[in-house]
Design an enzyme around this catalytic site. Structure first.
Site, short mmCIF file in Angstrom:
data_model
loop_
_atom_site.label_atom_id
_atom_site.label_comp_id
_atom_site.label_asym_id
_atom_site.label_seq_id
_atom_site.Cartn_x
_atom_site.Cartn_y
_atom_site.Cartn_z
N PRO A 31 0.80 -1.25 0.00
CA PRO A 31 0.00 0.00 0.00
C PRO A 31 0.82 1.28 0.00
CG PRO A 31 0.02 -0.98 2.19
CD PRO A 31 0.64 -2.00 1.26
N ARG A 32 2.09 1.24 0.44
CA ARG A 32 2.90 2.46 0.44
C ARG A 32 3.58 2.72 -0.90
NH1 ARG A 32 7.25 1.58 2.90
NH2 ARG A 32 6.81 -0.60 3.31
N ARG A 90 4.29 3.14 -5.13
CA ARG A 90 3.77 4.08 -6.14
C ARG A 90 2.42 3.58 -6.67
NH1 ARG A 90 9.49 4.25 -6.86
NH2 ARG A 90 9.31 2.11 -7.56
N GLY A 116 -0.60 -6.96 -10.42
CA GLY A 116 0.06 -6.02 -11.32
C GLY A 116 1.57 -6.19 -11.28
N THR A 117 2.03 -6.83 -10.23
CA THR A 117 3.47 -7.04 -10.05
C THR A 117 4.04 -7.77 -11.25
OG1 THR A 117 3.01 -7.20 -7.71
CG2 THR A 117 5.18 -7.99 -8.45
N PRO A 133 0.44 -7.56 -16.92
CA PRO A 133 1.70 -6.80 -16.92
C PRO A 133 1.49 -5.30 -17.10
CG PRO A 133 1.81 -8.64 -18.46
CD PRO A 133 0.39 -8.55 -17.99
N ASN A 134 0.35 -4.92 -17.68
CA ASN A 134 0.07 -3.49 -17.82
C ASN A 134 -1.45 -3.26 -17.76
OD1 ASN A 134 -0.06 -0.72 -18.65
ND2 ASN A 134 2.01 -0.99 -19.45
N HIS A 192 11.61 3.31 -18.42
CA HIS A 192 10.96 3.42 -17.11
C HIS A 192 11.81 4.25 -16.15
CE1 HIS A 192 8.48 0.06 -18.53
NE2 HIS A 192 7.61 0.42 -17.59
N LYS A 216 12.75 0.99 -10.90
CA LYS A 216 12.14 -0.28 -11.33
C LYS A 216 13.11 -1.43 -11.11
CE LYS A 216 9.58 -2.35 -15.13
NZ LYS A 216 8.61 -2.92 -14.16
N1 LIG Z 1 0.60 -3.98 -14.15
C1 LIG Z 1 0.77 -2.64 -14.22
O1 LIG Z 1 0.03 -1.93 -14.91
C2 LIG Z 1 1.87 -2.02 -13.44
C3 LIG Z 1 2.71 -2.82 -12.75
N2 LIG Z 1 3.69 -2.29 -11.99
C4 LIG Z 1 4.45 -3.26 -11.20
O2 LIG Z 1 3.93 -3.20 -9.87
C5 LIG Z 1 4.96 -3.49 -8.95
C6 LIG Z 1 5.07 -2.34 -7.96
O3 LIG Z 1 5.50 -1.18 -8.62
P1 LIG Z 1 5.71 0.21 -7.85
O4 LIG Z 1 4.46 0.53 -7.11
O5 LIG Z 1 6.27 1.16 -8.81
O6 LIG Z 1 6.86 -0.23 -6.81
P2 LIG Z 1 7.15 0.38 -5.36
O7 LIG Z 1 8.55 -0.03 -5.02
O8 LIG Z 1 6.78 1.81 -5.32
O9 LIG Z 1 6.12 -0.42 -4.43
C7 LIG Z 1 6.29 -1.74 -3.99
C8 LIG Z 1 5.87 -1.78 -2.56
O10 LIG Z 1 5.87 -3.12 -2.11
C9 LIG Z 1 6.36 -3.10 -0.78
N3 LIG Z 1 6.77 -4.42 -0.36
C10 LIG Z 1 7.97 -5.04 -0.52
N4 LIG Z 1 7.95 -6.23 0.08
C11 LIG Z 1 6.72 -6.38 0.62
C12 LIG Z 1 6.09 -7.40 1.39
N5 LIG Z 1 6.70 -8.52 1.74
N6 LIG Z 1 4.80 -7.21 1.78
C13 LIG Z 1 4.15 -6.09 1.44
N7 LIG Z 1 4.70 -5.07 0.76
C14 LIG Z 1 5.96 -5.24 0.34
C15 LIG Z 1 7.49 -2.09 -0.82
O11 LIG Z 1 7.88 -1.64 0.47
P3 LIG Z 1 9.40 -1.21 0.76
O12 LIG Z 1 9.81 -0.36 -0.39
O13 LIG Z 1 9.35 -0.50 2.04
O14 LIG Z 1 10.19 -2.52 0.81
C16 LIG Z 1 6.81 -0.99 -1.63
O15 LIG Z 1 6.05 -0.13 -0.81
C17 LIG Z 1 6.22 -3.69 -9.79
O16 LIG Z 1 6.40 -5.06 -10.02
C18 LIG Z 1 5.91 -2.99 -11.10
O17 LIG Z 1 6.61 -3.53 -12.18
C19 LIG Z 1 3.90 -0.96 -11.91
C20 LIG Z 1 3.11 -0.10 -12.63
C21 LIG Z 1 2.03 -0.56 -13.46
O1 LIG Z 2 7.39 -0.69 -12.85
C1 LIG Z 2 6.64 0.06 -13.51
O2 LIG Z 2 6.56 1.27 -13.31
C2 LIG Z 2 5.78 -0.55 -14.54
N1 LIG Z 2 5.75 -1.85 -14.64
C3 LIG Z 2 4.98 -2.60 -15.55
C4 LIG Z 2 5.89 -3.36 -16.48
O3 LIG Z 2 6.91 -3.92 -16.02
O4 LIG Z 2 5.59 -3.44 -17.67
C5 LIG Z 2 3.92 -1.79 -16.23
C6 LIG Z 2 4.32 -0.40 -16.57
O5 LIG Z 2 5.20 -0.45 -17.64
C7 LIG Z 2 4.92 0.31 -15.37
#
Ligand SMILES: NC(=O)C1=CN([C@@H]2O[C@H](COP(=O)(O)OP(=O)(O)OC[C@H]3O[C@@H](n4cnc5c(N)ncnc54)[C@H](OP(=O)(O)O)[C@@H]3O)[C@@H](O)[C@H]2O)C=CC1
Ligand SMILES: O=C(O)C1=N[C@H](C(=O)O)C[C@H](O)C1
Length: 267
Positions: free
Chosen positions: A12-13, A15, A100-101, A127-128, A156, A160
């Site tokens: 939840p914290r 992006r 989304g991860t 993935p997106n 990106h 990332k």
């Molecule tokens: N499918 C889509 O459209 C999109 C997918 N993504 C993907 O989403 C994922 C997250 O991206 P983004 O938000 O930018 O990344 P962030 O690093 O901003 O967020 C990830 C969060 O997960 C937390 N985290 C790590 N380990 C744990 C755990 N064991 N339990 C709970 N929380 C945990 C981190 O905490 P801390 O940093 O304190 O360890 C952090 O707050 C990535 O894999 C990215 O590629 C991103 C954008 C779009």
């Molecule tokens: O980490 C990101 O920011 C994003 N991750 C996804 C990916 O790996 O494709 C989706 C988007 O590109 C943003």
């Protein structure tokens, strides 16, 4: 009137996780019931600065969370290793994952596909979530039928973790469905600096750019005699992903298997 969908958000914290909370706050049919965050066990989300002030508990341990709170859907926006474990655990507890991860291996995706089928539980791994990015991937698949020479450039932000991006891998997989395997470039080409030609997927090249200031961007460039075609998508703001997250949470309730890619949920 539709039933409310009870949602747990992991990460939840982050992006994306924080943006997902802001989306859930606005939607009457979604109810946040807990969060999973390894750093704030036992706190209320409302105690954390800068996030919507939901009166829900944060759990560090996913098993404790699922044993304490009744939920329909887990939205996972964490890291590749954690996201995979969360998805597997959710399925074992009968909770539908919306993931989304990015950065899962093919073996992990296959294992989760089998587990979702065995449990008869809807699962969405996308993935997106941006509709524009899904269209960019579909257009690239259409073009690849006529242009087998293609390179993908994904750009990106520099926080990332995974490279290439999940979107670039998915794009290459969609292109693979229609393109005959082909090694591109000169047969005798040699890298004088390792990595100069990018990652190789079935002969296609994927280049990953990481820079501060970027959000999520991709160009798919097709080359042919005397012409190039470029298909490009930009996410300038993470709000671009949220209509896709909402759609996935709603649609996952109607599924009984895993779907990989938001295109499977769009008309
Ligand atoms: N499918 C889509 O459209 C999109 C997918 N993504 C993907 O989403 C994922 C997250 O991206 P983004 O938000 O930018 O990344 P962030 O690093 O901003 O967020 C990830 C969060 O997960 C937390 N985290 C790590 N380990 C744990 C755990 N064991 N339990 C709970 N929380 C945990 C981190 O905490 P801390 O940093 O304190 O360890 C952090 O707050 C990535 O894999 C990215 O590629 C991103 C954008 C779009
Ligand atoms: O980490 C990101 O920011 C994003 N991750 C996804 C990916 O790996 O494709 C989706 C988007 O590109 C943003």
């Amino acid at each position: 009137m539709t039933d409310t969908i009870k949602v747990i958000v992991a990460g939840p914290r982050g992006r994306m996780g924080s943006e997902a909370l802001r989306m859930i706050e606005k939607e009457d049919n979604l109810e946040l019931v807990a969060c999973i965050d390894h750093k704030h066990d036992g706190k209320k989300l409302s105690e954390l600065d800068g996030l919507p002030a939901f009166d829900v508990t944060i759990y560090a341990d996913i098993n404790t969370c699922f044993e304490s709170v009744q939920a329909d859907v887990l939205v996972d926006l964490t890291t590749p290793e954690v996201g995979y474990l969360h998805t597997k655990t959710a399925l074992e507890y009968g909770i539908r994952p919306v993931v989304g991860t990015t950065g899962f291996t093919n073996e992990q995706l296959e294992e989760l596909t089998d587990l979702a089928e065995e449990k008869g539980l809807g699962t969405v791994i996308a993935p997106n979530f941006a509709v524009g990015a899904v269209l960019m991937m579909q257009f690239a698949k259409m073009a690849a039928k006529y242009f087998p020479d293609v390179e993908i450039i994904e750009k990106h932000h520099d926080q990332k973790l995974d490279a290439p991006s999940g979107t670039a891998v998915k794009t290459a997989q969609l292109i693979q469905d229609v393109r005959e395997s082909k090694k591109q470039g000169h047969p005798n080409e040699k890298e004088t600096i390792q990595g100069a030609r990018g990652a190789d997927m079935d002969g296609m090249k994927i280049h990953s750019v990481r820079l501060p200031g970027l959000v999520a961007h991709q160009e798919v460039i097709f080359g042919s005699s005397g012409q190039n075609l470029t298909i490009k998508h930009d996410s300038f703001d993470r709000a671009s992903f949220m209509s896709g997250v909402k759609l996935a949470v709603e649609q996952v309730m109607k599924l009984d298997l895993l779907v990989y890619g938001l295109e499977n949920l769009l008309d």
